[in-house]
Motif scaffolding. Sequence first.
Motif, PDB file in Angstrom:
ATOM      1  N   PHE A  78      44.096 -34.182 -10.395  1.00 17.80           N
ATOM      2  CA  PHE A  78      45.279 -33.609  -9.741  1.00 17.80           C
ATOM      3  C   PHE A  78      46.368 -33.306 -10.770  1.00 17.80           C
ATOM      4  O   PHE A  78      46.980 -32.229 -10.737  1.00 17.80           O
ATOM      5  CB  PHE A  78      45.798 -34.570  -8.665  1.00 17.80           C
ATOM      6  CG  PHE A  78      47.009 -34.082  -7.936  1.00 17.80           C
ATOM      7  CD1 PHE A  78      46.939 -32.983  -7.100  1.00 17.80           C
ATOM      8  CD2 PHE A  78      48.233 -34.720  -8.092  1.00 17.80           C
ATOM      9  CE1 PHE A  78      48.055 -32.528  -6.431  1.00 17.80           C
ATOM     10  CE2 PHE A  78      49.351 -34.282  -7.423  1.00 17.80           C
ATOM     11  CZ  PHE A  78      49.268 -33.179  -6.591  1.00 17.80           C
ATOM     12  N   GLN A  79      46.580 -34.255 -11.695  1.00 22.06           N
ATOM     13  CA  GLN A  79      47.564 -34.011 -12.756  1.00 22.06           C
ATOM     14  C   GLN A  79      47.152 -32.817 -13.616  1.00 22.06           C
ATOM     15  O   GLN A  79      47.983 -31.971 -13.961  1.00 22.06           O
ATOM     16  CB  GLN A  79      47.731 -35.255 -13.640  1.00 22.06           C
ATOM     17  CG  GLN A  79      48.431 -36.410 -12.977  1.00 22.06           C
ATOM     18  CD  GLN A  79      49.856 -36.090 -12.586  1.00 22.06           C
ATOM     19  OE1 GLN A  79      50.531 -35.319 -13.248  1.00 22.06           O
ATOM     20  NE2 GLN A  79      50.317 -36.669 -11.493  1.00 22.06           N
ATOM     21  N   ASP A  80      45.855 -32.760 -13.949  1.00 22.60           N
ATOM     22  CA  ASP A  80      45.357 -31.615 -14.721  1.00 22.60           C
ATOM     23  C   ASP A  80      45.553 -30.320 -13.945  1.00 22.60           C
ATOM     24  O   ASP A  80      45.955 -29.300 -14.510  1.00 22.60           O
ATOM     25  CB  ASP A  80      43.881 -31.797 -15.072  1.00 22.60           C
ATOM     26  CG  ASP A  80      43.650 -32.914 -16.081  1.00 22.60           C
ATOM     27  OD1 ASP A  80      44.633 -33.322 -16.751  1.00 22.60           O
ATOM     28  OD2 ASP A  80      42.499 -33.380 -16.199  1.00 22.60           O
ATOM     29  N   ALA A  81      45.269 -30.361 -12.658  1.00 27.54           N
ATOM     30  CA  ALA A  81      45.433 -29.168 -11.823  1.00 27.54           C
ATOM     31  C   ALA A  81      46.903 -28.759 -11.759  1.00 27.54           C
ATOM     32  O   ALA A  81      47.225 -27.554 -11.809  1.00 27.54           O
ATOM     33  CB  ALA A  81      44.889 -29.432 -10.419  1.00 27.54           C
ATOM     34  N   ARG A  85      48.291 -25.311 -13.071  1.00 31.06           N
ATOM     35  CA  ARG A  85      49.085 -24.458 -12.175  1.00 31.06           C
ATOM     36  C   ARG A  85      50.428 -24.116 -12.802  1.00 31.06           C
ATOM     37  O   ARG A  85      50.873 -22.965 -12.780  1.00 31.06           O
ATOM     38  CB  ARG A  85      49.290 -25.161 -10.837  1.00 31.06           C
ATOM     39  CG  ARG A  85      50.046 -24.319  -9.835  1.00 31.06           C
ATOM     40  CD  ARG A  85      50.014 -24.972  -8.461  1.00 31.06           C
ATOM     41  NE  ARG A  85      50.692 -24.132  -7.517  1.00 31.06           N
ATOM     42  CZ  ARG A  85      51.843 -24.427  -6.930  1.00 31.06           C
ATOM     43  NH1 ARG A  85      52.435 -25.572  -7.222  1.00 31.06           N
ATOM     44  NH2 ARG A  85      52.406 -23.619  -6.082  1.00 31.06           N
ATOM     45  N   LYS A  86      51.067 -25.129 -13.403  1.00 29.95           N
ATOM     46  CA  LYS A  86      52.349 -24.902 -14.073  1.00 29.95           C
ATOM     47  C   LYS A  86      52.183 -23.897 -15.213  1.00 29.95           C
ATOM     48  O   LYS A  86      52.984 -22.967 -15.365  1.00 29.95           O
ATOM     49  CB  LYS A  86      52.887 -26.228 -14.613  1.00 29.95           C
ATOM     50  CG  LYS A  86      54.194 -26.123 -15.353  1.00 29.95           C
ATOM     51  CD  LYS A  86      54.575 -27.479 -15.918  1.00 29.95           C
ATOM     52  CE  LYS A  86      55.679 -27.330 -16.924  1.00 29.95           C
ATOM     53  NZ  LYS A  86      55.825 -28.493 -17.759  1.00 29.95           N
ATOM     54  N   TYR A  91      52.616 -18.571 -17.456  1.00 27.93           N
ATOM     55  CA  TYR A  91      51.890 -17.422 -18.000  1.00 27.93           C
ATOM     56  C   TYR A  91      52.228 -16.161 -17.203  1.00 27.93           C
ATOM     57  O   TYR A  91      52.471 -15.100 -17.779  1.00 27.93           O
ATOM     58  CB  TYR A  91      50.384 -17.684 -17.958  1.00 27.93           C
ATOM     59  CG  TYR A  91      49.552 -16.475 -18.270  1.00 27.93           C
ATOM     60  CD1 TYR A  91      49.365 -16.069 -19.584  1.00 27.93           C
ATOM     61  CD2 TYR A  91      48.961 -15.726 -17.253  1.00 27.93           C
ATOM     62  CE1 TYR A  91      48.614 -14.950 -19.880  1.00 27.93           C
ATOM     63  CE2 TYR A  91      48.212 -14.608 -17.545  1.00 27.93           C
ATOM     64  CZ  TYR A  91      48.037 -14.221 -18.846  1.00 27.93           C
ATOM     65  OH  TYR A  91      47.303 -13.111 -19.130  1.00 27.93           O
ATOM     66  N   ASP A  92      52.246 -16.284 -15.864  1.00 31.97           N
ATOM     67  CA  ASP A  92      52.571 -15.122 -15.030  1.00 31.97           C
ATOM     68  C   ASP A  92      53.974 -14.620 -15.302  1.00 31.97           C
ATOM     69  O   ASP A  92      54.209 -13.412 -15.386  1.00 31.97           O
ATOM     70  CB  ASP A  92      52.415 -15.470 -13.547  1.00 31.97           C
ATOM     71  CG  ASP A  92      50.954 -15.634 -13.137  1.00 31.97           C
ATOM     72  OD1 ASP A  92      50.081 -15.152 -13.886  1.00 31.97           O
ATOM     73  OD2 ASP A  92      50.701 -16.241 -12.085  1.00 31.97           O
ATOM     74  N   VAL A  93      54.934 -15.570 -15.456  1.00 30.20           N
ATOM     75  CA  VAL A  93      56.315 -15.171 -15.745  1.00 30.20           C
ATOM     76  C   VAL A  93      56.388 -14.467 -17.097  1.00 30.20           C
ATOM     77  O   VAL A  93      57.010 -13.405 -17.234  1.00 30.20           O
ATOM     78  CB  VAL A  93      57.259 -16.403 -15.707  1.00 30.20           C
ATOM     79  CG1 VAL A  93      58.620 -16.073 -16.259  1.00 30.20           C
ATOM     80  CG2 VAL A  93      57.378 -16.931 -14.283  1.00 30.20           C
TER      81      VAL A  93
END
Length: 192
Positions: A78-81, A85-86, A91-93
Amino acid sequence: MQQMNLLVKGRNMLFRKGQVLHDRMLAQLAQCEFAVTKSRLSALMSAAELQNYENLSRQIESGIEAAKRNIESTKLDFQDAKTVRKNRIEYDVLAKVINEQPDRKEMDEKLSHLRKELASLEETREQLERKLDMRRKQFHVLVASIHQLQAMLDDSETEEIMDISLEAFDDDLSDPQKGTSSQPDVVEKKSE
């Protein structure tokens, strides 16, 4: 015989009573054996159930440990996910910001064009500065010429005043050496 009969009857009775007692004793013995067997089977069953409960307890404990490990592993996942995600959001920004910017080739072309334009403007500025410097010098020469002309005009006005004052003295003009000597003085002053 009667006694015997009685005796046989008594014996038979006794035998029957003994037989009944024997049967009762056998029945009690069978009941005791049954109770012992039942107790032994109950004890065996209790031991088997106890072993079964211990096995179940071990299985449950190992299941709990496995569940704890699974929870810890899931927490790490979950932490890795969350990190992934972060990073994807960042990356998207960044990708959006990069996509809003013109590409490198365009920027290099614009930069090259601006450098050429800057060099052209620098050259124009230098030409204008040279022109301005030349105009300053010309203006300085013009002002100096104006001052000289002004001085000449002032000198010629004084000459006219002197000529007028000299005409009043005709005696001095009749002398040719004095008249000619006064004329070159005025010419010298004009040349100065």
